[in-house]
Design a protein around this motif. Structure first.
Motif, short mmCIF file in Angstrom:
data_model
loop_
_atom_site.label_atom_id
_atom_site.label_comp_id
_atom_site.label_asym_id
_atom_site.label_seq_id
_atom_site.Cartn_x
_atom_site.Cartn_y
_atom_site.Cartn_z
N PRO A 144 11.31 -9.73 1.45
CA PRO A 144 12.35 -9.66 2.35
C PRO A 144 13.80 -9.40 1.98
CG PRO A 144 11.62 -11.94 2.15
CD PRO A 144 10.17 -11.04 1.84
N LEU A 145 13.62 -9.68 0.28
CA LEU A 145 14.69 -9.05 -0.50
C LEU A 145 15.19 -7.74 -1.07
CD1 LEU A 145 14.78 -11.68 -3.57
CD2 LEU A 145 16.15 -12.12 -1.88
N LEU A 146 13.30 -7.04 -0.85
CA LEU A 146 13.38 -5.20 -1.20
C LEU A 146 14.01 -5.25 0.98
CD1 LEU A 146 10.28 -4.68 -2.39
CD2 LEU A 146 12.50 -4.45 -3.06
N ALA A 147 13.79 -5.66 1.37
CA ALA A 147 14.30 -5.17 3.02
C ALA A 147 15.69 -5.25 3.38
CB ALA A 147 13.86 -6.45 4.16
N ALA A 148 16.32 -5.78 1.91
CA ALA A 148 17.78 -6.84 2.95
C ALA A 148 18.61 -6.09 0.96
CB ALA A 148 18.37 -8.53 2.71
N ASP A 149 17.82 -5.34 0.70
CA ASP A 149 18.63 -4.60 -0.97
C ASP A 149 19.08 -5.48 -1.84
OD1 ASP A 149 18.72 -2.32 -2.43
OD2 ASP A 149 20.57 -1.84 -1.07
N LEU A 150 18.01 -6.21 -1.73
CA LEU A 150 19.02 -7.18 -3.12
C LEU A 150 18.64 -7.76 -3.87
CD1 LEU A 150 19.19 -11.02 -0.76
CD2 LEU A 150 20.73 -9.09 -1.47
N VAL A 151 17.54 -6.79 -4.22
CA VAL A 151 16.57 -6.43 -5.71
C VAL A 151 17.80 -6.22 -6.78
CG1 VAL A 151 14.81 -6.73 -6.69
CG2 VAL A 151 14.20 -6.86 -4.50
N ASP A 152 17.42 -6.57 -7.86
CA ASP A 152 18.46 -5.57 -8.54
C ASP A 152 17.62 -4.70 -10.65
OD1 ASP A 152 21.47 -6.57 -7.91
OD2 ASP A 152 21.03 -8.04 -8.44
N ARG A 153 16.15 -5.86 -10.26
CA ARG A 153 15.80 -4.85 -11.48
C ARG A 153 13.96 -5.53 -10.77
NH1 ARG A 153 15.97 -5.75 -17.80
NH2 ARG A 153 17.76 -3.27 -17.40
N LEU A 154 13.21 -4.76 -11.19
CA LEU A 154 11.28 -5.14 -10.60
C LEU A 154 10.87 -4.45 -12.31
CD1 LEU A 154 11.10 -2.64 -7.65
CD2 LEU A 154 10.72 -5.39 -7.72
N TYR A 155 10.41 -5.61 -12.60
CA TYR A 155 8.91 -5.27 -13.28
C TYR A 155 7.40 -5.30 -12.42
CZ TYR A 155 12.09 -7.58 -16.29
OH TYR A 155 13.83 -8.16 -16.70
N LEU A 156 7.50 -4.03 -12.80
CA LEU A 156 5.97 -4.04 -12.32
C LEU A 156 4.58 -3.88 -12.80
CD1 LEU A 156 6.95 -1.32 -9.27
CD2 LEU A 156 6.71 -3.54 -9.24
N MET A 157 3.94 -4.59 -12.90
CA MET A 157 2.46 -3.91 -13.63
C MET A 157 1.42 -3.58 -13.05
SD MET A 157 1.64 -5.11 -16.43
CE MET A 157 -0.35 -4.18 -16.84
N ILE A 158 0.97 -2.02 -13.05
CA ILE A 158 0.42 -1.09 -11.77
C ILE A 158 -1.15 -1.19 -12.45
CG2 ILE A 158 -0.19 0.90 -10.93
CD1 ILE A 158 2.91 -0.47 -10.04
N CYS A 159 -1.73 -1.83 -11.74
CA CYS A 159 -3.65 -1.35 -12.30
C CYS A 159 -4.19 -0.69 -12.09
CB CYS A 159 -4.37 -3.07 -11.70
SG CYS A 159 -3.47 -4.40 -12.35
N PRO A 160 -5.63 0.09 -12.84
CA PRO A 160 -6.03 0.93 -12.36
C PRO A 160 -7.29 1.50 -11.75
CG PRO A 160 -6.29 0.64 -14.59
CD PRO A 160 -5.50 -0.65 -14.09
N GLU A 161 -7.03 0.34 -10.20
CA GLU A 161 -7.97 0.12 -9.55
C GLU A 161 -7.39 0.87 -8.09
OE1 GLU A 161 -10.67 -2.52 -9.31
OE2 GLU A 161 -10.42 -2.77 -12.01
N ILE A 162 -7.71 1.02 -6.70
CA ILE A 162 -7.74 1.30 -5.77
C ILE A 162 -8.32 -0.20 -5.00
CG2 ILE A 162 -7.88 2.65 -3.47
CD1 ILE A 162 -7.22 5.11 -5.35
N ALA A 163 -8.02 -0.87 -4.25
CA ALA A 163 -7.94 -2.10 -3.48
C ALA A 163 -8.97 -1.34 -2.09
CB ALA A 163 -7.21 -3.20 -3.70
N GLY A 164 -8.26 -0.80 -1.31
CA GLY A 164 -8.37 0.07 -0.36
C GLY A 164 -8.64 -1.70 0.62
N GLY A 165 -7.87 -2.04 0.25
CA GLY A 165 -7.00 -3.15 1.03
C GLY A 165 -7.13 -4.12 0.38
N GLY A 166 -5.65 -5.09 1.98
CA GLY A 166 -5.11 -6.13 1.39
C GLY A 166 -3.73 -6.55 1.82
N GLU A 167 -2.78 -6.98 1.29
CA GLU A 167 -1.45 -6.79 1.51
C GLU A 167 -0.63 -5.55 0.88
OE1 GLU A 167 0.21 -7.92 4.54
OE2 GLU A 167 -1.23 -9.11 4.99
N ARG A 168 0.00 -5.39 1.19
CA ARG A 168 0.87 -4.25 0.13
C ARG A 168 2.19 -4.51 0.47
NH1 ARG A 168 -1.37 0.37 3.21
NH2 ARG A 168 -2.39 1.83 1.70
#
Length: 200
Positions: A144-168
């Motif tokens: 909901p914060l992304l939907a409201a454009d309220l996030v100023d900084r994102l710390y992302l860890m991108i893992c080198p796997e394709i889950a193929g299912g689950g929530e995005r």
């Protein structure tokens, strides 16, 4: 209060290559993410995310497992110093937990809130407190914060796997936005630690 002095809203989360924060088995299916959370790159990333932050925000579900786990790390003299540093910060920080079922928080320096995510975060952002806000691996809050454009900084860890299912995390319908890459680090197993700032 002017935007210059408003607190920044930041968030951290681990995602698979297909943008999921858990696998097809549901919230407990973290097999594509957990192995990369203990690498040097991930631990260095963890050591950075709490710098300058004074408030930690959670959803009820992730708070129940998260705070309990990290409280033991905070007192473990054998823990990796980066993990322990984050844990000690977390125990000392103001904690805000969104829940409609908890009546009181089981941790020190914690308050339970009901209300809308956007409204509560806007109040925190403008309350004049020192330090920024960190939404801790809480997609129920981050979405909901992304939907409201309220996030100023994102710390992302991108893992080198394709889950193929689950929530995005990034679903259709989010407002268009531009982000500046502030830092990036690549681990030996292909994980990426990325920090993006919202361009406003």
């Amino acid at each position: 209060m002017s935007n210059r002095t408003a607190r920044k809203v930041t968030a951290n989360i681990g995602l698979t290559l297909d943008g999921r924060y858990h696998g097809a088995g549901g919230p407990g299916d973290m097999g594509a993410i957990v192995p990369y959370a203990v690498t040097d790159v991930a631990r260095d990333h963890l050591a950075r995310i709490h710098e300058g932050k004074t408030t930690a925000v959670f959803g009820r579900g992730n708070a129940l497992g998260f705070v309990g786990y990290w409280s033991s790390v905070a007192e473990d003299e054998n823990a990796d110093p980066r993990d322990r540093g984050y844990a000690q910060w977390l125990m000392g920080a103001e904690k805000v937990v969104f829940s409609t079922t908890l009546t009181e928080a089981p941790w020190k320096r914690t308050r339970v809130v009901k209300g809308s995510v956007g409204g509560v975060i806007r109040d925190l952002k403008a309350d004049g407190s020192h330090g920024d806000i960190l939404v801790n691996t809480a997609p129920s809050i981050l979405k909901p914060l992304l939907a409201a454009d309220l996030v100023d900084r994102l710390y992302l860890m991108i893992c080198p796997e394709i889950a193929g299912g689950g929530e995005r995390l990034f679903e259709d319908g989010l407002p268009a936005s531009a982000w500046e890459l502030i830092s990036q680090e690549t681990g030996k197993t292909g994980e990426l630690a990325l920090v993006y700032d919202r361009v406003r």
